[in-house]
Design an enzyme around this catalytic site. Structure first.
Site, mmCIF file in Angstrom:
data_model
loop_
_atom_site.group_PDB
_atom_site.id
_atom_site.type_symbol
_atom_site.label_atom_id
_atom_site.label_comp_id
_atom_site.label_asym_id
_atom_site.label_seq_id
_atom_site.Cartn_x
_atom_site.Cartn_y
_atom_site.Cartn_z
ATOM 1 N N HIS A 39 0.764 -1.130 -0.216
ATOM 2 C CA HIS A 39 -0.012 0.056 -0.088
ATOM 3 C C HIS A 39 0.892 1.141 0.044
ATOM 4 O O HIS A 39 1.033 1.846 1.072
ATOM 5 C CB HIS A 39 -1.005 -0.022 1.140
ATOM 6 N N HIS A 73 0.974 -9.831 0.775
ATOM 7 C CA HIS A 73 -0.214 -10.316 1.837
ATOM 8 C C HIS A 73 -0.740 -11.620 1.674
ATOM 9 O O HIS A 73 -1.655 -11.874 2.317
ATOM 10 C CB HIS A 73 -1.587 -9.156 1.187
ATOM 11 N N CYS A 95 4.241 -13.470 2.369
ATOM 12 C CA CYS A 95 5.251 -13.367 3.491
ATOM 13 C C CYS A 95 5.130 -14.324 4.408
ATOM 14 O O CYS A 95 3.901 -14.934 4.676
ATOM 15 C CB CYS A 95 5.113 -12.220 4.444
ATOM 16 N N GLU A 125 -5.384 -9.361 2.948
ATOM 17 C CA GLU A 125 -4.731 -10.416 3.768
ATOM 18 C C GLU A 125 -5.938 -11.353 4.611
ATOM 19 O O GLU A 125 -5.846 -12.213 4.597
ATOM 20 C CB GLU A 125 -3.699 -9.929 4.584
HETATM 21 S S1 SF4 Z 1 6.830 -8.753 8.020
HETATM 22 FE FE1 SF4 Z 1 5.379 -9.709 6.551
HETATM 23 S S2 SF4 Z 1 3.283 -9.705 7.933
HETATM 24 FE FE2 SF4 Z 1 4.637 -8.443 8.717
HETATM 25 S S3 SF4 Z 1 4.123 -6.421 7.818
HETATM 26 FE FE3 SF4 Z 1 6.012 -7.321 6.622
HETATM 27 S S4 SF4 Z 1 4.958 -8.304 5.086
HETATM 28 FE FE4 SF4 Z 1 3.171 -7.954 6.570
#
Ligand code: SF4
Length: 286
Positions: A39, A73, A95, A125
């Protein structure tokens, strides 16, 4: 005027790794980014300039390109199956901590619990987590909490939820469901916790706060809210060009933090501009 940076801020490893994977794509025109990668308007514009297609947030349509990039996400397994059935090649940058949130929700459901997801119902997400579950509900605030008929409830969180909000909503769930066994698996990610804690440590030292990040970024908005709740005048900007000198008149110490999808170069540019303002517009009294 002095400028103090939070000890932990800005891009998390999940977004950084997703961007690194994208760097490796040789033919961007053959790949659609399925949902917003981050974003962050600057990053999205950069990707568009490289020639990537972007399918937007609703993920209703199967992209026309052969390659489809799943963002940090994540998406549901159902969505993955749909894309594979349509013959798409998936480049998955979900992630690992989002994967963990999916696994936690599925584990709780396998234990026979009704799953409650603390988060924003419209966030990609959260939609991805919920789509693979039978009967999950999403609660954004304590006002969304009701008494559910099940004897066993399982709670997970959108990874960027502030821990304090999780605590308040969990308390409300337990109060309204005294008959039920409630199990929380805390899926708030460590980078989110570290950035929240660093900001809490910074706030007592400043009389104004600048937060850098996309206007649609959940974790950036949470940082803004933290400042506002403490009564600290807080300025949310996407980049250095939005800094208005007048806003800083009379400020002694300005804090700086940034959301997890903010590029290091953007933060540095803001920091440099703040230092210029401190020297030229609002001379320090110290
Ligand atoms: S570490 Fe992973 S879960 Fe945490 S904000 Fe970043 S992308 Fe999202």
């Amino acid at each position: 005027m002095q400028v103090r940076r939070a000890d932990a801020m800005g891009m998390c490893f999940g977004v950084r790794d997703a961007l690194a994977a994208i760097e490796q794509v040789d033919e961007p025109g053959t790949v659609t980014i399925h949902g917003e990668l981050v974003h962050n308007g600057e990053v999205l514009q950069m990707l568009a300039n490289r020639g990537f297609q972007q399918s937007g947030e609703d993920l209703r349509d199967v992209p026309i390109t052969e390659g489809v990039l799943i963002t940090a996400h994540g998406v549901s397994n159902r969505e993955r199956r749909k894309l594979r059935a349509a013959g798409k090649q998936l480049l998955d940058t979900t992630c690992p901590l989002v994967h963990k949130a999916h696994e936690a929700a599925q584990l709780l459901e396998a234990e026979g619990r009704r799953v409650i997801v603390i988060g924003r119902p419209d966030h990609v997400e959260v939609r991805g987590i919920v789509e693979d579950l039978q009967n999950a509900v999403v609660v954004k605030t304590e006002q969304d909490v009701v008494t559910w008929p099940e004897q066993a409830l399982g709670v997970v969180c959108q990874t960027t939820t502030p821990s304090e909000r999780v605590d308040c909503i969990l308390l409300a769930i337990r109060r309204a469901n005294g008959h039920a066994d409630v199990r929380l698996i805390d899926t708030v990610c460590n980078p989110t916790k570290a950035r929240g804690a660093a900001l809490e440590a910074l706030l007592p030292q400043v009389d104004a706060l600048v937060v850098v990040g996309g206007s649609d970024s959940n974790n950036t908005r949470q940082l803004v809210l933290r400042g506002e709740r403490r009564g600290i005048p807080t300025l949310h900007i996407e980049n250095a060009s939005e800094l208005v000198p007048e806003w800083f008149f009379g400020r002694e110490v300005v804090g700086l933090t940034a959301g997890t999808s903010t590029l290091p170069a953007t933060i540095d540019a803001v920091h440099e501009q703040l230092i210029r303002l401190a020297a030229e517009v609002v001379p320090s009294s110290s």
